[in-house]
Design a protein around this motif. Structure first.
Motif, PDB file in Angstrom:
ATOM      1  N   GLN A 255      36.495  39.181  35.331  1.00  0.00           N
ATOM      2  CA  GLN A 255      36.173  38.731  33.983  1.00  0.00           C
ATOM      3  C   GLN A 255      36.515  37.255  33.813  1.00  0.00           C
ATOM      4  OE1 GLN A 255      38.485  42.187  32.562  1.00  0.00           O
ATOM      5  NE2 GLN A 255      39.735  40.733  31.400  1.00  0.00           N
ATOM      6  N   THR A 256      35.937  36.661  32.776  1.00  0.00           N
ATOM      7  CA  THR A 256      36.061  35.211  32.579  1.00  0.00           C
ATOM      8  C   THR A 256      37.346  34.805  31.877  1.00  0.00           C
ATOM      9  OG1 THR A 256      34.817  35.307  30.504  1.00  0.00           O
ATOM     10  CG2 THR A 256      33.555  34.909  32.533  1.00  0.00           C
ATOM     11  N   GLY A 257      38.164  35.763  31.503  1.00  0.00           N
ATOM     12  CA  GLY A 257      39.439  35.455  30.867  1.00  0.00           C
ATOM     13  C   GLY A 257      40.274  36.708  30.789  1.00  0.00           C
ATOM     14  N   PRO A 258      41.524  36.581  30.395  1.00  0.00           N
ATOM     15  CA  PRO A 258      42.406  37.736  30.320  1.00  0.00           C
ATOM     16  C   PRO A 258      42.141  38.565  29.074  1.00  0.00           C
ATOM     17  CG  PRO A 258      43.541  35.796  29.516  1.00  0.00           C
ATOM     18  CD  PRO A 258      42.198  35.326  30.002  1.00  0.00           C
ATOM     19  N   PRO A 259      42.707  39.772  28.987  1.00  0.00           N
ATOM     20  CA  PRO A 259      42.667  40.504  27.722  1.00  0.00           C
ATOM     21  C   PRO A 259      43.213  39.630  26.591  1.00  0.00           C
ATOM     22  CG  PRO A 259      43.493  41.917  29.470  1.00  0.00           C
ATOM     23  CD  PRO A 259      43.398  40.532  30.050  1.00  0.00           C
ATOM     24  N   ASN A 260      42.628  39.775  25.415  1.00  0.00           N
ATOM     25  CA  ASN A 260      42.929  38.955  24.238  1.00  0.00           C
ATOM     26  C   ASN A 260      42.525  37.503  24.454  1.00  0.00           C
ATOM     27  OD1 ASN A 260      43.839  38.887  21.510  1.00  0.00           O
ATOM     28  ND2 ASN A 260      45.752  37.930  22.155  1.00  0.00           N
TER      29      ASN A 260
END
Length: 265
Positions: free
Chosen positions: A234-239
């Motif tokens: 994914q392109t970023g972490p959770p939140n």
């Protein structure tokens, strides 16, 4: 074009893409063996316009606050596109391109395009988010459910191998605390950082090795379920809509890709 299921074939590999079922890949078969967990919630679904949990469903676009439905109380999880009906833009024997227009409850208009390409030894997924109007933060990711066992006499469970630079410390609310820690042993429902790109290997002993790769540096690994394991580039972490937003603008879409490459053992 219609939104009926699309079957892709290449050699002895076969994939099924289901635009009407949230744009997910509902099946991936190699030599007749199904690699993905079956069922309405499983397969591999796109996480867009955000990935994982967004804290209390709230995020800011500049100074504008927004509240999303809490579909995993007390948070909003995995985006809206997996619950929508996608449209088929084009298809061939080994490729499908499908699209989804962002609608309420996501507060901004935009279009998501996903391409699924199959070869004899890999499946490639690419996704983009475009806006023709207002800029907004977004994330792209994929949530595959790989079968823990491929079945058959004496079948051994899958082994997950990877080397991460860090692990996002997970709070009691399942969201990153903002601290990075040395990677811990599983079981996991955790986000890891791989600055050189996602590189995770799944091995079903004596059967198949599958490598999940992406240029993105974030991956969530989930193996707390008996039936399946998940490796989610994914392109970023959770939140991340709040902590690491990636902006979609009229002149710059958000784009990401992942490739799963396999070999028989």
């Amino acid at each position: 074009m219609s939104n009926e299921d699309i079957t892709l074939t290449a050699g002895d590999a076969e994939a099924t893409v289901s635009p009407a079922a949230g744009g997910r890949v509902t099946g991936l078969r190699v030599s007749g063996t199904e690699l993905l967990r079956q069922g309405d919630k499983f397969g591999c679904f796109p996480m867009v316009p955000w990935c994982g949990r967004t804290r209390e469903g709230r995020f800011l676009n500049g100074g504008t606050p927004h509240a999303l439905p809490l579909n995993a109380p007390p948070h909003a999880i995995h985006g809206t596109a997996r619950d929508g009906v996608w449209s088929t833009a084009r298809k061939s024997a080994d490729e499908a391109v499908i699209t989804y227009d962002l609608v309420d409850p996501w507060p901004y208009s935009g279009r998501v395009t996903q391409a699924v390409t199959l070869t004899e030894d890999n499946l490639s997924l690419t996704m983009s988010v475009e806006t023709y109007d207002v800029s907004f933060p977004a994330q792209i990711g994929w949530h595959p459910w790989f079968n823990r066992s491929l079945g058959g006499d004496g079948a051994q469970d899958v082994r997950i191998d990877f080397t991460a630079a860090w692990q996002e410390e997970r709070g009691d609310d399942h969201l990153p605390t903002g601290r990075r820690v040395d990677p811990l042993p599983g079981p996991w429902d955790d986000c890891f950082g791989m600055p050189g790109g996602v590189d995770v290997t799944l091995t079903w002993p004596g059967r198949l090795e599958l490598k999940v790769a992406s240029r993105e540096e974030w991956v969530v690994v989930y193996d707390e379920q008996e039936a399946a394991v998940c490796v989610e580039p994914q392109t970023g972490p959770p939140n991340g809509l709040n902590t690491a937003p990636r902006l979609v603008t009229p002149i710059e879409p958000l784009e990401a890709a992942t490739t799963w490459t396999w070999r028989r053992l």
